[in-house]
Scaffold this active site. Structure first.
Site, PDB file in Angstrom:
ATOM      1  N   ASP A   1     -10.551   7.562 -37.694  1.00 12.50           N
ATOM      2  CA  ASP A   1     -11.478   7.429 -36.576  1.00 12.50           C
ATOM      3  C   ASP A   1     -12.517   6.382 -36.968  1.00 12.50           C
ATOM      4  O   ASP A   1     -12.697   6.082 -38.153  1.00 12.50           O
ATOM      5  CB  ASP A   1     -12.169   8.768 -36.272  1.00 12.50           C
TER       6      ASP A   1
ATOM      7  N   TYR B   1      -8.691   1.913 -17.461  1.00 18.76           N
ATOM      8  CA  TYR B   1      -8.149   3.118 -18.085  1.00 18.76           C
ATOM      9  C   TYR B   1      -6.788   3.459 -17.481  1.00 18.76           C
ATOM     10  O   TYR B   1      -5.831   3.769 -18.201  1.00 18.76           O
ATOM     11  CB  TYR B   1      -9.128   4.277 -17.890  1.00 18.76           C
TER      12      TYR B   1
ATOM     13  N   LYS C   1      -3.259   3.430 -19.566  1.00 14.13           N
ATOM     14  CA  LYS C   1      -2.478   4.651 -19.750  1.00 14.13           C
ATOM     15  C   LYS C   1      -1.101   4.543 -19.104  1.00 14.13           C
ATOM     16  O   LYS C   1      -0.126   5.111 -19.617  1.00 14.13           O
ATOM     17  CB  LYS C   1      -3.248   5.856 -19.214  1.00 14.13           C
TER      18      LYS C   1
END
Length: 249
Positions: free
Chosen positions: A35, A154, A158
């Site tokens: 991360d 987004y 996706k």
């Protein structure tokens, strides 16, 4: 289901990524976590170790190809193999209609949410092939199947993740690498918390899920771990919603 398997999870500092790490740890996996948030990522690793599993954390930017390769190299150096990869890191990005959408926000969302999955698989697949196969699970979204007016970047990213998953699954299925995508609905994660602060927005989100509530990260993680395990040995190139019925409407 994952006993002694080496499992890489990106975006592991919180939310779905942390839940995947903990459920995989419960199933006996050895975790390689990444991360950008090193403090929270190390906390996930600490939680994994507290349940008796092994965890290695590395600060890494999913939107950088060199970081994706370095992460796989670390996994291989430490464990000698890579069995499972969960390309989960992602950002929500700016909200706005397409004609007004900021160019820098578009580039950032596409880079992290779509190119990041490409960078991850590009590094992970060769390592898995050297070990005789493996499983990859990519985190898409319900917006990998339908649109949302105020989330053009987004949604595009996706949708791209689903197509990329299918292309890779076709290419490498015969060589022992299974690749699938999941489509979470609105889940109780830091990304969604800001939306829940407005009672009207929260009520609307809940109403969009026929099951009558938002999802929990652990519910998504259970699906990911199943897809990563040999129990899903004939499953590849698939997109699995975990959305409380959102897409059924």
């Amino acid at each position: 289901m994952l006993k002694n398997k080496v499992v890489l999870v990106t975006g592991a500092a919180s939310g779905i990524g942390r839940a995947i790490a903990l459920v995989a740890a419960r199933e006996g996996a050895r975790l390689v976590l990444s991360d950008l948030d090193a403090h929270a990522g190390n906390e996930t690793a600490k939680q994994v170790r507290s349940v008796g599993a092994e965890a290695l954390f590395a600060e890494s930017d999913a939107g950088k190809a060199e970081d994706a390769q370095a992460l796989v190299d670390q996994a291989m150096a430490h464990h000698g193999r890579l069995d499972v990869a969960c390309n989960n890191a992602g950002i929500g990005g700016a909200s706005g209609l397409l004609a007004d959408y900021p160019l820098d926000a578009w580039a950032q969302v596409i880079n992290v949410n779509l190119s990041g999955v490409f960078y991850g698989m590009r590094a992970q697949i060769p390592a898995m092939l050297r070990g005789g196969g493996g499983a990859i699970v990519n985190t898409a979204s319900i917006l990998g199947m339908v649109g949302m007016a105020t989330a053009p970047a987004y949604t595009a990213a996706k949708h791209g993740v689903v197509g990329l998953t299918q292309s890779a699954a076709i290419a490498y299925g015969g060589q022992g690498v299974r690749i699938n995508a999941i489509g979470p609905g609105f889940i109780h994660t830091p990304m969604v918390h800001a939306l829940e602060e407005d009672p009207n927005v929260k009520a609307a989100l809940i109403a969009a899920h026929p099951i009558g509530r938002l999802g929990l990260p652990e519910e998504v993680a259970e699906l990911v771990v199943w897809l990563a395990s040999t129990r899903a040995s004939f499953v590849t190139g698939a997109y699995y919603p975990v959305d409380g019925g959102y897409l059924a409407r």
